[in-house]
Design a protein around this motif. Structure first.
Motif, mmCIF file in Angstrom:
data_model
loop_
_atom_site.group_PDB
_atom_site.id
_atom_site.type_symbol
_atom_site.label_atom_id
_atom_site.label_comp_id
_atom_site.label_asym_id
_atom_site.label_seq_id
_atom_site.Cartn_x
_atom_site.Cartn_y
_atom_site.Cartn_z
ATOM 1 N N GLU A 196 62.145 74.112 -5.538
ATOM 2 C CA GLU A 196 63.486 74.381 -5.015
ATOM 3 C C GLU A 196 63.427 75.360 -3.863
ATOM 4 O OE1 GLU A 196 65.889 75.450 -8.416
ATOM 5 O OE2 GLU A 196 65.335 73.533 -9.347
ATOM 6 N N SER A 197 62.678 76.468 -4.055
ATOM 7 C CA SER A 197 62.640 77.453 -2.966
ATOM 8 C C SER A 197 61.924 76.889 -1.748
ATOM 9 C CB SER A 197 62.000 78.758 -3.433
ATOM 10 O OG SER A 197 60.824 78.497 -4.150
ATOM 11 N N ALA A 198 60.910 76.021 -1.983
ATOM 12 C CA ALA A 198 60.212 75.416 -0.840
ATOM 13 C C ALA A 198 61.163 74.532 -0.049
ATOM 14 C CB ALA A 198 59.016 74.618 -1.319
ATOM 15 N N THR A 199 62.026 73.802 -0.774
ATOM 16 C CA THR A 199 62.985 72.931 -0.100
ATOM 17 C C THR A 199 63.936 73.765 0.754
ATOM 18 O OG1 THR A 199 62.895 71.628 -2.121
ATOM 19 C CG2 THR A 199 64.522 70.980 -0.476
ATOM 20 N N ILE A 200 64.365 74.877 0.190
ATOM 21 C CA ILE A 200 65.285 75.753 0.938
ATOM 22 C C ILE A 200 64.604 76.261 2.200
ATOM 23 C CG2 ILE A 200 66.535 77.959 0.835
ATOM 24 C CD1 ILE A 200 66.812 77.282 -2.255
ATOM 25 N N ASP A 201 63.287 76.549 2.067
ATOM 26 C CA ASP A 201 62.545 77.019 3.236
ATOM 27 C C ASP A 201 62.264 75.912 4.245
ATOM 28 O OD1 ASP A 201 62.555 79.452 2.111
ATOM 29 O OD2 ASP A 201 60.496 79.398 1.361
ATOM 30 N N GLY A 202 62.667 74.677 3.910
ATOM 31 C CA GLY A 202 62.506 73.586 4.857
ATOM 32 C C GLY A 202 61.159 72.900 4.813
ATOM 33 N N ALA A 203 60.426 73.034 3.699
ATOM 34 C CA ALA A 203 59.126 72.376 3.611
ATOM 35 C C ALA A 203 59.310 70.870 3.467
ATOM 36 C CB ALA A 203 58.355 72.916 2.414
ATOM 37 N N SER A 204 58.441 70.103 4.115
ATOM 38 C CA SER A 204 58.520 68.649 4.003
ATOM 39 C C SER A 204 57.914 68.216 2.676
ATOM 40 C CB SER A 204 57.761 67.995 5.148
ATOM 41 O OG SER A 204 56.376 68.173 4.949
ATOM 42 N N ARG A 205 58.099 66.927 2.358
ATOM 43 C CA ARG A 205 57.556 66.410 1.103
ATOM 44 C C ARG A 205 56.048 66.601 1.038
ATOM 45 N NH1 ARG A 205 61.298 62.557 -1.013
ATOM 46 N NH2 ARG A 205 59.843 61.744 -2.538
ATOM 47 N N LEU A 206 55.399 66.267 2.163
ATOM 48 C CA LEU A 206 53.946 66.383 2.153
ATOM 49 C C LEU A 206 53.511 67.833 2.000
ATOM 50 C CD1 LEU A 206 52.965 63.758 4.859
ATOM 51 C CD2 LEU A 206 52.570 63.647 2.390
ATOM 52 N N GLN A 207 54.269 68.747 2.629
ATOM 53 C CA GLN A 207 53.931 70.170 2.483
ATOM 54 C C GLN A 207 54.107 70.642 1.053
ATOM 55 O OE1 GLN A 207 56.559 71.484 5.627
ATOM 56 N NE2 GLN A 207 54.803 72.259 6.825
ATOM 57 N N ARG A 208 55.171 70.138 0.417
ATOM 58 C CA ARG A 208 55.378 70.543 -0.970
ATOM 59 C C ARG A 208 54.242 70.042 -1.864
ATOM 60 N NH1 ARG A 208 61.110 68.347 -2.038
ATOM 61 N NH2 ARG A 208 61.124 67.807 0.175
ATOM 62 N N ILE A 209 53.784 68.785 -1.589
ATOM 63 C CA ILE A 209 52.655 68.264 -2.371
ATOM 64 C C ILE A 209 51.437 69.147 -2.145
ATOM 65 C CG2 ILE A 209 51.054 66.322 -2.593
ATOM 66 C CD1 ILE A 209 53.362 64.475 -1.796
ATOM 67 N N TRP A 210 51.201 69.469 -0.880
ATOM 68 C CA TRP A 210 49.986 70.187 -0.515
ATOM 69 C C TRP A 210 49.986 71.633 -1.013
ATOM 70 C CZ3 TRP A 210 45.394 68.665 0.779
ATOM 71 C CH2 TRP A 210 44.492 69.580 1.344
ATOM 72 N N TYR A 211 51.144 72.288 -0.915
ATOM 73 C CA TYR A 211 51.167 73.719 -1.240
ATOM 74 C C TYR A 211 51.611 74.024 -2.663
ATOM 75 C CZ TYR A 211 50.278 74.543 3.680
ATOM 76 O OH TYR A 211 49.695 74.567 4.907
ATOM 77 N N ILE A 212 52.225 73.065 -3.327
ATOM 78 C CA ILE A 212 52.685 73.363 -4.689
ATOM 79 C C ILE A 212 51.994 72.475 -5.731
ATOM 80 C CG2 ILE A 212 54.673 73.537 -6.233
ATOM 81 C CD1 ILE A 212 56.360 73.946 -3.664
ATOM 82 N N THR A 213 52.119 71.151 -5.569
ATOM 83 C CA THR A 213 51.603 70.265 -6.621
ATOM 84 C C THR A 213 50.088 70.374 -6.751
ATOM 85 O OG1 THR A 213 53.339 68.763 -5.893
ATOM 86 C CG2 THR A 213 51.843 67.964 -7.581
ATOM 87 N N ILE A 214 49.392 70.269 -5.619
ATOM 88 C CA ILE A 214 47.925 70.280 -5.703
ATOM 89 C C ILE A 214 47.393 71.600 -6.270
ATOM 90 C CG2 ILE A 214 45.799 70.128 -4.344
ATOM 91 C CD1 ILE A 214 47.059 67.866 -2.799
ATOM 92 N N PRO A 215 47.859 72.747 -5.780
ATOM 93 C CA PRO A 215 47.383 73.977 -6.437
ATOM 94 C C PRO A 215 47.751 74.014 -7.918
ATOM 95 C CG PRO A 215 48.445 74.492 -4.358
ATOM 96 C CD PRO A 215 48.702 73.044 -4.609
ATOM 97 N N GLY A 216 48.878 73.386 -8.274
ATOM 98 C CA GLY A 216 49.311 73.390 -9.675
ATOM 99 C C GLY A 216 48.359 72.645 -10.597
ATOM 100 N N ILE A 217 47.678 71.636 -10.049
ATOM 101 C CA ILE A 217 46.768 70.883 -10.925
ATOM 102 C C ILE A 217 45.309 71.222 -10.630
ATOM 103 C CG2 ILE A 217 48.354 68.943 -11.281
ATOM 104 C CD1 ILE A 217 46.737 67.398 -9.174
#
Lengths: 303, 522, 294
Positions: A196-217
């Motif tokens: 949610e906060s990444a979306t507010i900061d204007g991160a794109s889908r690919l950025q969210r995958i790269w900076y949130i999902t991948i580190p998460g797994i």
């Protein structure tokens, strides 16, 4: 003073140790007791006298193994196939899991997830039969396409150079959906507020995958990779055995098929045990050093 | 009490709790034989109505079904009654037979009578060498039916140690020189006529393969047929299309050269085996062989024959009608007939694979009544037993109508046909439920394949040299090279090189030991 | 719930997933279609995706097979007991190991990894089963694969990520370790428990090898052994130890038609396929943190 500190530790955490008891007893009885069977590798097994009564032959089986010209070919083929499996087969389920994770329609996600894991339940015998028909030089679908474009038919399963690619593709086909499950489970642990906060900061889908999902797994990825390294000389028997033939032995003969021939076909049980022991030692050395390296580099490790 | 004690000791032994010396193993075997005599004498003293005490016999067997079918139960009931025995079958899953056999041998939990897949199988040889199996010579005199219906060569093959002791009863299989099933309708379409005796020359055979490949034998206007359908056998090898036709008859007296006895395969002074390879290579290179042959197994190759992809297959004559029936389901035009290929002198002969056996029954050291255990097999080969084995049971498999057996459809009997066979009874393999004129036709071909068989002089002997690791490892190189030659990836002359390497990797010792053995049997 | 725009990204992603799904669906469709077609339709085109001469004869034939139902029951018993015992063991073993302060943790983990790489082989395991008196019994199918190092490591890793604060709060309130484990940690670990349920259930359901080694009587066969016998049994019997085919003997053994093989495959696989959709509801994002904050 120190003694009381120790005692306090034990009293305070007694339950943790009690929890461990059943698991450890299980491992001792069902895993460690039979492990004494590796002595077969150093003996000439005699049916009447059993494991203990058989004569010691020392390292003879290992000398035979290292002297065999096949050993180096089998080793090379196993390693190369494993590298293919790691380079192509390892990232595949991660990518598919990331794709599934991005699906917004729950029903679509569930249905496609269920479909993706279907091939896991079809045995290799059946899948190999389908593949042979698919790739058949005379009646196969793939060669129909190739010949209709004006080229000559390709004898896929008779060319050593195609073998690894065929095996790895087939494995991805069969197991990729199944492999996503573990990553999807890991993704449930990621804090949704991060997105949610990444979306507010204007991160794109690919950025969210790269900076949130991948580190998460990342932990899961590292651990699975370490375990795969430990099994680097295990490539899977059935798929190779069903699809190889003398024309492709050159690239297809791996430890599993070698052990099958010497153990079950030639009946050299102690030699087969020695080969298995060699594989285990290699795997163990690799996993211990890789685990050490991973801990130093990323702070993530199995132990 | 004594028995119980021995059994406990046996368990302890194999459980690895005791370390026994080598000689005690030997003594054990002797004790057993002596004891058995005593037990028999006792049994005779307590003789029941039919002269003996009832004994229980444990049999470990490899069948395609774990349970006896109800239809075949009457056979075993009759046997139990006749011999006053109680049979106890252990039938592990067919896909795990090898594993369970190995484990039962290693752990000492073996049955009295154990089936081994082949007399050359390592599990069998180990069991003999390690004393699990006992010699049966002394019992054979009392087993007239087994004696009468077994090939001599099989007995020699079962002298595993080559010292006169026989280590099992063969599950005999008909020794024969198979020919080829062929699409008769395709022959008609391409205008080839085959003589009444179904024998053709090598050149005529090649002509058939070519016409089947290039002359659109199925008349569909497409170039989608091949002459020959081959496959990978259980060792993942393609069998050469023709072999004995070029003079490859296995181990025979040689016409000079380094050794007294030679087989063309290992003969550096003869071109016979190279001609065998060259013929198959020619067929592959010209495209006369189904190109899938190097990838598929026998069943798939049968399917492709039924589908009309290939027109000739190496096959037992007794399976011709079954192939025709299956083919007709897809294409009603399908007609199947049979072909024999003569050698270059116009003669018809060939070697049978193996030694007329298709597995072995071994009597283990655990058997307390070896004689009566073997009588089970003997009874099944007697006229009464064999009649039921071969034709089935009246009321179960067939009904009698006007003195003719009329078979009931789809009665399964997975056991009865897989225990024993009579030597040279090719008829056994032709399903009695087929129409009688078809049976008649096939019987002629089967008989012809039986009367033209030759035996290789090796009698199934496996020279000790073949146990050397470097020799065993070389088998893979051999398989690869031979396959590549046949398929046309390597020139036939690559065989010379291969053979030189083979001699260097232990082949020399192999041939020498084989010569020594054959000389001793002559 | 916020409304999200259906973007180009979504379209491309979904389209790609549909394509991959079709590829994955193919073998299953093929197997199903063959199982309801005639045998000659199979031989004519083994790769067919449209049925021809539709018949349920193969299903009728296979459901009449007495071994099918006894092996069904055996597999259900083995799977349920394996999953129940296994999950309990995973939970109690992984929890202490997820605590970084635990003394001896590293050596125990190493010992567990060791068991993943080294094993004694067939013969000693067979001896063990015999000494325990478990040969030819269903527990012999459950026990050898009760605790897999792989699954244990997965669970341990998951538990390590559970925030310590929640446990601490409970501990301050006087909760004991068993209470914390079963009332706090386990509910938070549902996604990984669901995953391991699936993994163990499928592993038990699909295993035939232990039965090949330890089981003799047909009434104790599990389902996958039954399937394997249908698909491969007759083929293996028709090949001798030497590896050559004796055509007369091969003709003597009845090989099961592919239609029947595939019908069996469908029948033995369907129940286990249903496990996943059922467990999917536990794979909901953010379960854990939701409850931490709640």
């Amino acid at each position: 003073m120190q003694a009381t500190g120790k005692l306090q530790y034990w009293i305070r955490h007694r339950w943790l140790y009690i929890f461990l008891i059943p698991g450890l007893i299980y491992l001792l009885v069902f895993k460690y007791v039979p492990m004494f069977g590796v002595v077969i590798a150093f003996k000439e097994l005699n049916l009447i006298r059993g494991i203990w009564g058989s004569d010691w032959i020392g390292l003879a089986n290992f000398t035979t193994l290292f002297d065999s010209p096949h050993f180096y070919r089998v080793l090379r083929n196993s390693l190369l196939l494993s590298i293919y499996q790691i380079v192509w087969g390892f990232p595949a389920p991660i990518i598919v899991a990331l794709m599934l994770n991005e699906v917004r329609q729950m029903a679509f996600k569930r249905i496609s997830q269920t479909i993706l894991y279907l091939p896991h339940f079809i045995s290799w015998v059946v899948l190999a039969g389908i593949l042979i028909n698919f790739l058949s030089p005379s009646s196969g679908l793939v060669n129909h396409l190739i010949t209709s474009m004006g080229y000559g038919p390709v004898r896929f399963l008779m060319e050593p150079s195609y073998f690894r690619s065929i095996i790895v593709s087939a494995e991805i086909w069969k197991e990729v959906g199944w492999g996503t499950i573990i990553y999807l489970a890991a993704m449930t642990g990621i804090d949704p507020t991060l997105y949610e906060s990444a979306t507010i900061d204007g991160a794109s889908r690919l950025q969210r995958i790269w900076y949130i999902t991948i580190p998460g797994i990342a932990t899961t990825v590292v651990i699975l990779l370490l375990l795969k390294l430990g099994n680097i000389l295990d490539n899977g028997f059935e798929q190779v055995f069903l699809l190889y033939n003398p024309l492709t032995y050159e690239t297809a003969d791996i430890f599993e098929t070698y052990t099958y021939r010497i153990g079950l076909q030639d009946g050299r049980l102690s030699y087969a045990t020695a080969v298995g022991l060699f594989k285990s030692i290699v795997g163990f050395v690799l996993i211990v050093s890789a685990n050490y390296a991973a801990r130093k580099i990323s702070g993530k490790s199995i132990w | 009490m004594i028995e119980k004690g021995r059994r406990t000791a046996g368990i302890g032994l194999v459980a690895g709790m005791l370390v026994l010396s080598a000689c005690s193993g030997g003594n054990n075997g002797n004790d057993k034989v002596g004891d058995t005599g005593g037990a028999e004498a006792n049994a005779a003293a307590n003789a029941g109505a039919n002269g003996s005490e009832q004994v229980s016999i444990k049999i470990m067997a490899n069948f395609s079904a774990a349970d006896m079918a109800a239809s075949e139960k009457p056979i075993f009931d009759r046997l139990e009654e006749e011999l006053n025995v109680k049979l106890e079958f252990i039938v592990p899953p067919a896909t795990g037979y090898k594993e369970q056999l190995q484990l039962s041998l290693v752990s000492g939990d073996y049955a009295d009578l154990v089936f081994f897949p082949s007399e050359t199988d390592e599990s069998f040889i180990n069991a003999v060498n390690d004393g699990v199996l006992v010699p049966i010579n002394e019992y054979l005199d009392e087993l007239p039916n087994i004696q009468a219906h077994t090939y001599d060569i099989s007995w020699e093959a079962l002298e595993t140690k080559r010292d006169g002791d026989i280590y099992g009863v063969p599950r005999t299989s008909v020794a024969r020189n198979d020919g080829f099933i062929v699409r008769e309708d395709w022959l008609d379409n391409v205008g080839i006529e085959v003589p009444e005796n179904r024998e053709v020359t090598i050149d005529q055979f090649t002509d058939i393969l070519r016409k089947f490949t290039f002359d659109d034998p199925d008349g569909n206007g497409k170039d989608d047929t091949y002459g020959f359908g081959a496959f990978l056998n259980g060792s993942k090898l393609i069998d050469p299309i023709l072999s004995s036709q070029f003079g490859n008859l296995g181990w025979q007296k040689s016409d000079g050269g380094e050794f007294d006895f030679m087989t063309p395969m290992y003969d550096r002074t003869s071109d016979v085996y190279k001609e065998v390879l060259a013929y198959t290579q020619m067929a592959f290179k010209e495209g006369l062989v189904d190109p899938d042959s190097a990838v598929i197994d026998r069943n798939t190759s049968i399917d492709r024959f039924k589908r009309g992809i290939s027109g000739v297959r190496y096959e037992f004559a007794g399976n011709a009608y079954g192939a025709e029936k299956g083919g007709k389901e897809l294409n009603p035009e399908t007609e199947i007939s049979y072909l024999f290929i003569q050698d270059r002198e116009g003669e018809l002969k060939g070697v049978s694979y193996g030694t007329g056996t298709w597995g072995v029954w071994g009597v283990t050291a655990a058997a307390e009544h070896p004689q009566r255990t073997l009588e089970v097999l003997d009874w099944l080969l007697s006229d009464e037993g064999w009649d039921m084995i071969k034709f089935g049971v009246e009321g179960q498999h067939f009904n009698m109508e006007d003195g003719q057996r009329v078979y009931i459809d789809d009665v399964e009997s997975p056991w009865r046909k897989n225990i024993v066979r009579r030597a040279n009874d090719g008829d056994f393999f032709i399903s009695p439920s087929h129409p009688s004129e078809e049976r008649e036709k096939m019987r002629k071909w089967v008989d012809r394949s039986i009367e033209t068989v030759e035996f290789s002089l090796d009698q199934g002997f496996i020279p000790p040299a073949s146990k050397e690791p470097s020799f065993q490892d070389f088998k893979l190189i051999w398989d690869e090279t031979i396959t590549k030659i046949m398929i046309g990836e390597l020139p036939v002359d690559a065989f010379d090189d291969l053979l030189d390497q083979w001699y260097a990797k232990g082949g020399q010792a192999y041939v020498e030991q084989m010569n020594e053995y054959i000389a001793g049997t002559q | 719930m916020k409304f999200r725009k259906f973007t180009l990204f979504d379209t491309a992603n979904n389209a790609l997933i549909v394509m991959i799904s079709l590829l994955m669906l193919y073998p299953f469709v093929n197997v199903f279609v063959v199982s309801i077609s005639s045998y000659s339709a199979y031989i004519e085109n083994p790769l067919r995706i449209f049925p021809k001469d539709i018949t349920f004869g193969a299903y009728a034939q296979i459901t009449r097979h007495p071994v099918l139902w006894s092996s069904y029951l055996n597999t259900i018993i083995v799977t349920i007991s394996g999953v129940a015992l296994g999950i309990f063991l995973y939970i109690v073993t992984a929890y202490p190991l997820s605590k970084s302060f635990l003394k001896g943790r590293r050596i125990i983990m190493l010992a567990i990894v060791f068991t993943m790489l080294f094993n004694g082989g067939l013969i000693p395991n067979y001896y063990l089963m015999r000494e325990l008196g478990l040969l030819n019994s269903l527990p012999a199918l459950v026990l050898p694969m009760l605790l897999s190092g792989f699954n244990l490591i997965l669970m341990k890793t998951f538990m390590e990520n559970i925030p310590e604060e929640l446990e601490e709060a409970a501990r301050i309130d006087g909760a004991s370790d068993p209470y914390i484990l079963f009332r706090i940690v386990v509910p938070l670990s549902l996604p990984i428990i669901a995953t391991l349920c699936l993994f163990t259930a499928v592993a038990y359901w699909n295993n035939f090898f232990n039965a090949i080694v330890y089981i003799r009587d047909v009434d104790k066969w599990p389902l996958m052994l039954f399937l394997r016998e249908i698909i491969e049994g007759a083929k293996l019997i028709s090949i001798s130890g030497g590896g050559v085919e004796n055509a007369a003997e091969a003709g003597n053994v009845q090989i099961t038609a592919e239609t029947l093989q595939y019908a069996t495959l469908m029948i033995v696989t369907l129940p286990i396929l249903c496990v996943y959709p059922f467990l999917q509801r536990f794979f909901v994002k953010g379960i854990m943190l939701g409850s931490v904050k709640g």
